[in-house]
Design a protein around this motif. Structure first.
Motif, PDB file in Angstrom:
ATOM      1  N   GLN A 170      -4.932  -2.167  -5.001  1.00  0.00           N
ATOM      2  CA  GLN A 170      -5.253  -3.597  -5.032  1.00  0.00           C
ATOM      3  C   GLN A 170      -5.262  -4.151  -3.623  1.00  0.00           C
ATOM      4  OE1 GLN A 170      -3.508  -6.662  -7.841  1.00  0.00           O
ATOM      5  NE2 GLN A 170      -2.220  -7.080  -6.076  1.00  0.00           N
ATOM      6  N   GLY A 171      -6.323  -4.931  -3.330  1.00  0.00           N
ATOM      7  CA  GLY A 171      -6.266  -5.715  -2.100  1.00  0.00           C
ATOM      8  C   GLY A 171      -7.265  -5.325  -1.045  1.00  0.00           C
TER       9      GLY A 171
ATOM     10  N   PRO B 271       3.082  -1.952 -16.613  1.00  0.00           N
ATOM     11  CA  PRO B 271       2.270  -1.637 -15.433  1.00  0.00           C
ATOM     12  C   PRO B 271       2.773  -2.425 -14.213  1.00  0.00           C
ATOM     13  CG  PRO B 271       0.943  -2.714 -17.162  1.00  0.00           C
ATOM     14  CD  PRO B 271       2.377  -2.822 -17.577  1.00  0.00           C
ATOM     15  N   VAL B 272       3.183  -1.703 -13.188  1.00  0.00           N
ATOM     16  CA  VAL B 272       3.761  -2.322 -11.995  1.00  0.00           C
ATOM     17  C   VAL B 272       2.810  -2.193 -10.807  1.00  0.00           C
ATOM     18  CG1 VAL B 272       5.649  -2.201 -10.303  1.00  0.00           C
ATOM     19  CG2 VAL B 272       6.128  -1.843 -12.736  1.00  0.00           C
ATOM     20  N   ILE B 273       2.619  -3.318 -10.120  1.00  0.00           N
ATOM     21  CA  ILE B 273       1.890  -3.327  -8.846  1.00  0.00           C
ATOM     22  C   ILE B 273       2.943  -3.434  -7.750  1.00  0.00           C
ATOM     23  CG2 ILE B 273       0.195  -4.544  -7.415  1.00  0.00           C
ATOM     24  CD1 ILE B 273      -0.720  -5.950 -10.124  1.00  0.00           C
ATOM     25  N   TYR B 274       2.996  -2.473  -6.846  1.00  0.00           N
ATOM     26  CA  TYR B 274       3.943  -2.545  -5.735  1.00  0.00           C
ATOM     27  C   TYR B 274       3.193  -3.070  -4.516  1.00  0.00           C
ATOM     28  CZ  TYR B 274       7.227  -1.239  -2.070  1.00  0.00           C
ATOM     29  OH  TYR B 274       8.089  -1.273  -0.991  1.00  0.00           O
ATOM     30  N   PHE B 275       3.584  -4.277  -4.087  1.00  0.00           N
ATOM     31  CA  PHE B 275       2.923  -4.911  -2.946  1.00  0.00           C
ATOM     32  C   PHE B 275       3.824  -4.841  -1.722  1.00  0.00           C
ATOM     33  CE2 PHE B 275       2.514  -8.688  -0.268  1.00  0.00           C
ATOM     34  CZ  PHE B 275       1.202  -8.552   0.149  1.00  0.00           C
TER      35      PHE B 275
ATOM     36  N   CYS C 258       0.104   0.763  -9.614  1.00  0.00           N
ATOM     37  CA  CYS C 258      -0.826   0.293  -8.578  1.00  0.00           C
ATOM     38  C   CYS C 258      -0.078   0.016  -7.286  1.00  0.00           C
ATOM     39  CB  CYS C 258      -1.476  -0.996  -9.084  1.00  0.00           C
ATOM     40  SG  CYS C 258      -2.637  -1.764  -7.946  1.00  0.00           S
ATOM     41  N   VAL C 259      -0.716   0.313  -6.167  1.00  0.00           N
ATOM     42  CA  VAL C 259      -0.128   0.037  -4.860  1.00  0.00           C
ATOM     43  C   VAL C 259      -1.016  -0.972  -4.127  1.00  0.00           C
ATOM     44  CG1 VAL C 259       0.344   1.076  -2.590  1.00  0.00           C
ATOM     45  CG2 VAL C 259       1.100   2.243  -4.676  1.00  0.00           C
TER      46      VAL C 259
ATOM     47  N   LEU D 263       5.047   7.606   2.103  1.00  0.00           N
ATOM     48  CA  LEU D 263       6.337   7.512   1.404  1.00  0.00           C
ATOM     49  C   LEU D 263       6.190   6.736   0.099  1.00  0.00           C
ATOM     50  CD1 LEU D 263       8.653   6.613   4.438  1.00  0.00           C
ATOM     51  CD2 LEU D 263       8.467   8.801   3.257  1.00  0.00           C
ATOM     52  N   ILE D 264       5.228   5.816   0.086  1.00  0.00           N
ATOM     53  CA  ILE D 264       5.009   4.968  -1.085  1.00  0.00           C
ATOM     54  C   ILE D 264       4.181   5.711  -2.141  1.00  0.00           C
ATOM     55  CG2 ILE D 264       3.730   2.882  -1.803  1.00  0.00           C
ATOM     56  CD1 ILE D 264       4.715   1.622   0.876  1.00  0.00           C
ATOM     57  N   ALA D 265       3.298   6.600  -1.686  1.00  0.00           N
ATOM     58  CA  ALA D 265       2.343   7.258  -2.601  1.00  0.00           C
ATOM     59  C   ALA D 265       3.002   7.920  -3.817  1.00  0.00           C
ATOM     60  CB  ALA D 265       1.480   8.256  -1.827  1.00  0.00           C
ATOM     61  N   PRO D 266       4.168   8.600  -3.682  1.00  0.00           N
ATOM     62  CA  PRO D 266       4.738   9.249  -4.869  1.00  0.00           C
ATOM     63  C   PRO D 266       5.473   8.320  -5.829  1.00  0.00           C
ATOM     64  CG  PRO D 266       5.579  10.212  -2.789  1.00  0.00           C
ATOM     65  CD  PRO D 266       4.894   8.938  -2.451  1.00  0.00           C
ATOM     66  N   LEU D 267       5.601   7.031  -5.516  1.00  0.00           N
ATOM     67  CA  LEU D 267       6.324   6.114  -6.409  1.00  0.00           C
ATOM     68  C   LEU D 267       5.672   6.062  -7.784  1.00  0.00           C
ATOM     69  CD1 LEU D 267       7.054   2.924  -4.242  1.00  0.00           C
ATOM     70  CD2 LEU D 267       8.743   4.523  -5.180  1.00  0.00           C
TER      71      LEU D 267
END
Ligand code: CP3
Length: 360
Positions: free
Chosen positions: A299-300, A254-258, A276-277, A268-272
């Protein structure tokens, strides 16, 4: 409001997932329905805490990062004081640059300094891809020792810098607010740029896969400075390398992209393909909820500066965020960016307690 015991039949009827083997944060990352919103804070172990300042009086920062027992203790102390639901390993974004061939120091008050930044194509010849992980073994030891001292129901988060943010430090040679050299280099030396980012992406993938193998429950990739980019720069020079990094990760991590700073990047980030973003304080939480797919956790969002105000103000801000996220499976409470060093610890403790006890 009290939390019912974990085997409560009423929660099972409500379809609340609560396998005691899987930390709350990980279940929220999977967008499962959870008993309450998990909370942790970026930079939760740091200079705002007297216990951390005490450790730092005796050890310089880079030495501390390479002392696994001390790293585990520093994070365990913060987790214990705050009562948060996750421990991010105590380390830093930049030490991975050393085995790549960069000279790293932290000057007191000045932040990180790279003695031999990458400035032109010939500099790439002294940059080495990280294939032998031995120089990062201390970090995997931090994961193992942190996992050992943190209660099972709390997640241990491994982390690394995302390719753009790491490259930015390696090129600028120090912290920057604009990353002008970096952004000029993308355009003037595109093949150098893509070679360098490819090398970073492959190196980081090996390191974070090893962090997971050492026992981390989730990963956070910090693209802290992505927001300085235009959407076109992000699409052309950053996204391909981020995708290649994600494709190299062991399946199921599980990756959180911060990232922070420029809400225009969100589409642009949404389709990654990440669990979690991160949503910083410049993004409206309801916009992020609308733009991100329902299978991506968030998150955040609370501005770190709120923690400098009084308790009623902090509670009101937290309530607003929790009410906006209510009913959205997969929301993790955090700040939009790290805890500021002038933050009163009592305010951070109260924030965590309030999130954990809040019911609408
Ligand atoms: O609680 C935690 O989050 C601890 C682990 C952690 C640190 N740095 C400790 C640290 C993590 C996850 C980081 C990530 C990191 N490091 C990022 C991405 C997150 C972000 O804030 O955007 C970045 C950009 C770095 C690079 C870095 N490290 C800078 C720019 C600085 C200097 C600025 C500053 O705040 O001093 C650091 C130093 C650093 N990393 C400290 C800590 C606790 C302070 C060092 C000290 O004790 O003086």
């Amino acid at each position: 409001m009290t939390t019912p015991p974990s085997n409560s039949p009423s929660s099972a009827r409500a379809g609340v997932s609560r396998s005691s083997d899987v930390p709350l944060l990980v279940r929220a990352l999977r967008c499962q329905k959870v008993e309450r919103v998990p909370v942790w804070l970026m930079r939760q172990a740091g200079r705002y805490m007297e216990e951390y300042r005490e450790v730092r009086r005796k050890t310089d920062f880079l030495r501390l990062c390479k002392s696994p027992a001390l790293c585990a203790e520093v994070m365990a102390t913060a987790v214990d004081r705050l009562g948060v639901d996750a421990a991010i390993i105590f380390s830093d974004l930049l030490p991975i640059l050393e085995p790549l061939g960069f000279e790293l120091t932290y000057a007191p008050g000045d932040g990180p300094i790279i003695g031999n930044p990458l400035r032109e194509p010939s500099d790439l010849t002294r940059v080495r891809e990280l294939t032998d992980l031995a120089p990062m073994e201390y970090q995997f030891d931090v994961v193992r020792q942190t996992r050992r001292v943190i209660p099972k129901e709390k997640a241990v988060i491994g982390f690394a810098g995302a390719p753009f943010t790491l490259a930015g430090y390696a090129i600028e040679g120090r912290s920057s607010r604009t990353f002008e050299r970096t952004r000029a280099l993308m355009r003037s030396e595109p093949s150098l740029w893509h070679d360098f980012l490819g090398l970073i992406a492959r190196s980081v993938a090996r390191v974070v896969n090893a962090q997971m193998a050492a026992g981390a429950d989730a990963l956070q990739l910090f693209d802290s400075w992505a927001g300085v980019l235009t959407p076109e720069e992000y699409r052309t020079y950053v996204l391909p390398h981020l995708r290649s990094l994600l494709e190299r990760l062991t399946p199921g991590i599980p990756v959180i992209y911060f990232w922070t700073g420029n809400p225009a990047l969100l589409p642009l980030i949404a389709p990654l393909k990440v669990a979690c973003v991160g949503v910083d304080h410049r993004v409206r939480l309801d916009d992020a909820i609308n733009i991100l797919p329902p299978t991506t956790a968030l998150q955040g969002n609370m501005a770190p500066v709120v923690l400098l105000s009084d308790i009623p103000t902090i509670r009101a801000e937290v309530k607003k965020i929790l009410d906006t996220a209510a009913g959205r499976p997969g929301y993790i409470f955090n700040l939009g960016h790290g805890v500021l060093k002038q933050t009163p610890v009592e305010n951070a403790i109260e924030l965590v307690r309030f999130v954990q006890n809040y019911r609408r």
